[in-house]
Scaffold this active site. Sequence first.
Site, PDB file in Angstrom:
ATOM      1  N   ARG A 173     -48.581  -0.247 -53.779  1.00 21.76           N
ATOM      2  CA  ARG A 173     -49.061  -1.181 -52.765  1.00 21.76           C
ATOM      3  C   ARG A 173     -49.986  -2.190 -53.440  1.00 21.76           C
ATOM      4  O   ARG A 173     -51.015  -1.808 -54.008  1.00 21.76           O
ATOM      5  CB  ARG A 173     -49.830  -0.406 -51.675  1.00 21.76           C
ATOM      6  CG  ARG A 173     -50.439  -1.317 -50.664  1.00 21.76           C
ATOM      7  CD  ARG A 173     -51.359  -0.630 -49.662  1.00 21.76           C
ATOM      8  NE  ARG A 173     -52.109  -1.684 -49.021  1.00 21.76           N
ATOM      9  CZ  ARG A 173     -53.287  -1.567 -48.457  1.00 21.76           C
ATOM     10  NH1 ARG A 173     -53.898  -0.396 -48.420  1.00 21.76           N
ATOM     11  NH2 ARG A 173     -53.890  -2.613 -47.944  1.00 21.76           N
ATOM     12  N   HIS A 186     -55.261  -9.371 -47.951  1.00 17.69           N
ATOM     13  CA  HIS A 186     -56.294  -8.391 -48.306  1.00 17.69           C
ATOM     14  C   HIS A 186     -57.575  -9.170 -48.626  1.00 17.69           C
ATOM     15  O   HIS A 186     -58.073  -9.155 -49.745  1.00 17.69           O
ATOM     16  CB  HIS A 186     -55.826  -7.523 -49.471  1.00 17.69           C
ATOM     17  CG  HIS A 186     -56.569  -6.222 -49.603  1.00 17.69           C
ATOM     18  ND1 HIS A 186     -55.940  -4.997 -49.632  1.00 17.69           N
ATOM     19  CD2 HIS A 186     -57.894  -5.949 -49.719  1.00 17.69           C
ATOM     20  CE1 HIS A 186     -56.839  -4.024 -49.764  1.00 17.69           C
ATOM     21  NE2 HIS A 186     -58.037  -4.576 -49.821  1.00 17.69           N
ATOM     22  N   TYR A 238     -61.431   7.289 -45.594  1.00 23.16           N
ATOM     23  CA  TYR A 238     -62.250   7.772 -46.708  1.00 23.16           C
ATOM     24  C   TYR A 238     -63.237   8.851 -46.308  1.00 23.16           C
ATOM     25  O   TYR A 238     -63.509   9.761 -47.058  1.00 23.16           O
ATOM     26  CB  TYR A 238     -63.045   6.606 -47.333  1.00 23.16           C
ATOM     27  CG  TYR A 238     -62.179   5.634 -48.088  1.00 23.16           C
ATOM     28  CD1 TYR A 238     -61.474   4.638 -47.425  1.00 23.16           C
ATOM     29  CD2 TYR A 238     -62.027   5.729 -49.459  1.00 23.16           C
ATOM     30  CE1 TYR A 238     -60.657   3.762 -48.115  1.00 23.16           C
ATOM     31  CE2 TYR A 238     -61.218   4.848 -50.164  1.00 23.16           C
ATOM     32  CZ  TYR A 238     -60.533   3.863 -49.484  1.00 23.16           C
ATOM     33  OH  TYR A 238     -59.728   3.011 -50.171  1.00 23.16           O
ATOM     34  N   ASP A 287     -63.644 -13.087 -61.193  1.00 24.31           N
ATOM     35  CA  ASP A 287     -63.026 -14.167 -61.984  1.00 24.31           C
ATOM     36  C   ASP A 287     -62.001 -13.616 -62.987  1.00 24.31           C
ATOM     37  O   ASP A 287     -60.971 -14.233 -63.233  1.00 24.31           O
ATOM     38  CB  ASP A 287     -64.091 -14.950 -62.767  1.00 24.31           C
ATOM     39  CG  ASP A 287     -64.960 -15.805 -61.851  1.00 24.31           C
ATOM     40  OD1 ASP A 287     -64.734 -15.776 -60.623  1.00 24.31           O
ATOM     41  OD2 ASP A 287     -65.864 -16.496 -62.369  1.00 24.31           O
ATOM     42  N   ASN A 300     -54.921  -6.155 -44.089  1.00 32.98           N
ATOM     43  CA  ASN A 300     -55.681  -4.972 -44.479  1.00 32.98           C
ATOM     44  C   ASN A 300     -57.015  -4.912 -43.735  1.00 32.98           C
ATOM     45  O   ASN A 300     -57.819  -5.841 -43.827  1.00 32.98           O
ATOM     46  CB  ASN A 300     -55.963  -4.998 -45.988  1.00 32.98           C
ATOM     47  CG  ASN A 300     -56.743  -3.777 -46.429  1.00 32.98           C
ATOM     48  OD1 ASN A 300     -56.230  -2.666 -46.399  1.00 32.98           O
ATOM     49  ND2 ASN A 300     -58.002  -3.974 -46.801  1.00 32.98           N
ATOM     50  N   GLU A 301     -57.221  -3.833 -43.013  1.00 28.52           N
ATOM     51  CA  GLU A 301     -58.501  -3.499 -42.388  1.00 28.52           C
ATOM     52  C   GLU A 301     -59.116  -4.642 -41.583  1.00 28.52           C
ATOM     53  O   GLU A 301     -60.200  -5.154 -41.930  1.00 28.52           O
ATOM     54  CB  GLU A 301     -59.496  -2.998 -43.444  1.00 28.52           C
ATOM     55  CG  GLU A 301     -59.050  -1.719 -44.119  1.00 28.52           C
ATOM     56  CD  GLU A 301     -60.124  -1.070 -44.978  1.00 28.52           C
ATOM     57  OE1 GLU A 301     -61.149  -1.723 -45.264  1.00 28.52           O
ATOM     58  OE2 GLU A 301     -59.940   0.095 -45.368  1.00 28.52           O
ATOM     59  N   GLU A 345     -54.559   4.213 -47.731  1.00 22.91           N
ATOM     60  CA  GLU A 345     -55.653   4.321 -48.697  1.00 22.91           C
ATOM     61  C   GLU A 345     -56.385   5.627 -48.446  1.00 22.91           C
ATOM     62  O   GLU A 345     -56.613   5.996 -47.296  1.00 22.91           O
ATOM     63  CB  GLU A 345     -56.682   3.188 -48.557  1.00 22.91           C
ATOM     64  CG  GLU A 345     -56.246   1.862 -49.090  1.00 22.91           C
ATOM     65  CD  GLU A 345     -57.340   0.804 -48.993  1.00 22.91           C
ATOM     66  OE1 GLU A 345     -58.535   1.159 -49.041  1.00 22.91           O
ATOM     67  OE2 GLU A 345     -56.981  -0.377 -48.839  1.00 22.91           O
ATOM     68  N   ASN A 386     -56.231   3.547 -43.364  1.00 23.07           N
ATOM     69  CA  ASN A 386     -57.012   3.808 -44.574  1.00 23.07           C
ATOM     70  C   ASN A 386     -58.155   4.725 -44.157  1.00 23.07           C
ATOM     71  O   ASN A 386     -58.877   4.420 -43.198  1.00 23.07           O
ATOM     72  CB  ASN A 386     -57.620   2.520 -45.136  1.00 23.07           C
ATOM     73  CG  ASN A 386     -56.575   1.463 -45.471  1.00 23.07           C
ATOM     74  OD1 ASN A 386     -55.373   1.734 -45.488  1.00 23.07           O
ATOM     75  ND2 ASN A 386     -57.032   0.251 -45.744  1.00 23.07           N
TER      76      ASN A 386
HETATM   77  C1  NOJ Z   1     -60.945  -0.479 -48.353  1.00 23.13           C
HETATM   78  C2  NOJ Z   1     -60.363  -1.724 -48.908  1.00 23.13           C
HETATM   79  O1  NOJ Z   1     -59.089  -1.968 -48.414  1.00 23.13           O
HETATM   80  C3  NOJ Z   1     -60.397  -1.825 -50.421  1.00 23.13           C
HETATM   81  O2  NOJ Z   1     -60.301  -3.166 -50.752  1.00 23.13           O
HETATM   82  C4  NOJ Z   1     -61.666  -1.187 -50.938  1.00 23.13           C
HETATM   83  O3  NOJ Z   1     -61.807  -1.359 -52.310  1.00 23.13           O
HETATM   84  C5  NOJ Z   1     -61.616   0.285 -50.600  1.00 23.13           C
HETATM   85  N1  NOJ Z   1     -61.530   0.466 -49.177  1.00 23.13           N
HETATM   86  C6  NOJ Z   1     -62.795   1.084 -51.118  1.00 23.13           C
HETATM   87  O4  NOJ Z   1     -63.976   0.656 -50.537  1.00 23.13           O
END
Ligand code: NOJ
Length: 498
Positions: free
Chosen positions: A94, A139, A325, A69, A183-184, A394, A323
């Site tokens: 971005r 997103h 990680y 919010d 996104n994703e 990302e 992206n």
């Molecule tokens: C992927 C997503 O695009 C993003 O919104 C998220 O916060 C990050 N990874 C980390 O989890």
Amino acid sequence: MACMKAVIIGVLLSMATAERRFPDGFKFGTATSSYQIEGAWNVSDKGESIWDRFVHTRPEAVSDRSTGDVACDSYNRWREDVQLLEDLHVDYYRFSISWPRLLPTGFANRVSEDGARYYGDLIDALLEKGIEPVITLYHWDLPQTLQDLGGWTNPLITEWFTDYARVIFDLYGDRVKTWLTINEPVVVCDVGYTGYIAPGLESEGRGSYLCTKHILLAHAKAYRLYEAEYKPLYQGQVSLTNQMMWFVPETEEDAELTELVKIYTIDRYCHPMFSAAGGWPPALERLIAQQSAEEGEPRSRLPPFTQDEIDLVRGSYDFLALNHYTTRTVRRAGEGEVGTFLVDGFRELGVMPGNIPEWLTSTPHQPEVHPGGIRALLGYVKQQYGDVPIFIMENGLTDLGTAIDDQPRATYFRNYLDQVLLAIEEDGVNVRRYTVWSLLDNFEWVHGYQLHFGLHRVNFSSPQRTRTARRSARYYAAVARTKDLDAQYHFENIADEL
Ligand code: NOJ
């Protein structure tokens, strides 16, 4: 002593400077998304998004029962964000547009003046500072009105999305040159239809595959629209960005299964766009058709593409964005074992994701740090799809703490960048951009404000949502300024130790 210290630092700096520099033209950026930072969920004429609905009606779904919010209040504090970006020396920022903020009904019949002004002001302020705005159209904050009509499972969403894209290209196409449509998708579809995140519906292996198909078609239609009407005027570039984990087999016996997991999670979204033939990866198409037949389904749960659809989607890109990680291990699930992690397809494939102990961190959401994974992934993408320009959109490390001295995060960036540079120099992968997630600590979806990814800490208890630069921000600023991944890193670490 001080003199000696200066000499040591000087030598280290000069050694490092010569060797670990990114190529000219390589760009560095950082990223956020609308729902995660903006707040102002109901100001002016903004419509409700599926995330507004989800957090308000299912508070228990978010670990700390928080909402977006207010979040970072970037709807009001975006000028501070622009200043942080300038201090970071990044080439681009971005961020995403909230569909229901711009189109309160979800449809293109009415454009919000306030919404349009908000993003327009942000774009202008970035350009004034010489920072390129890179926009994600979607997103995850779908208008609830569209969800009520089936959201991504309704084939008409490909038209609604294209209408939305047209509004955005008309408003900002003259100033924005790099676009990500979605996104994703794998998270939107696979995780979105487990009930775990918004829209909170459970339809694995059915709703999720309808979503997969329609999201690719929606992207492709928006791409073709840009290509036909806006590219000739503005020469911009468009793609979507996929979540790509890296996978390694737990034992040699798991090698084949690991390849299948890559096909399921990476190629399901890439093959239709980036392969010469287009369409679903054949191995996946066969697998789901076979499973569907065994389950007594009259047709495959993975909806087929028509030839026209294959042609529409194939080649609908100007670059390949990803992206990344983390890396997981793969083994076959035992009797009664259910693999649950980000991608629910593990369940569909009968796979258990696992960990290699040396890669473990203390953070439950992102348990492994394995920098070599990004190089291997980049090599895989090149091997599958050729010499396409790759944008890493990302990469980042989460933690549970709020420390300003986030040495592990700075080290994470240094080591991942090292592997990206090796991919460029040794493997000839055409990587052009690297993006840190995230500029700010923000609303980390179902983890609320408990997990942090920010180069900047945000104090969520203060009404000002005070932002403070972390050590990782200082490191990243040095990299963005010099394109040299080591100089500042050595400087900071050695300086601390002496
Ligand atoms: C992927 C997503 O695009 C993003 O919104 C998220 O916060 C990050 N990874 C980390 O989890």
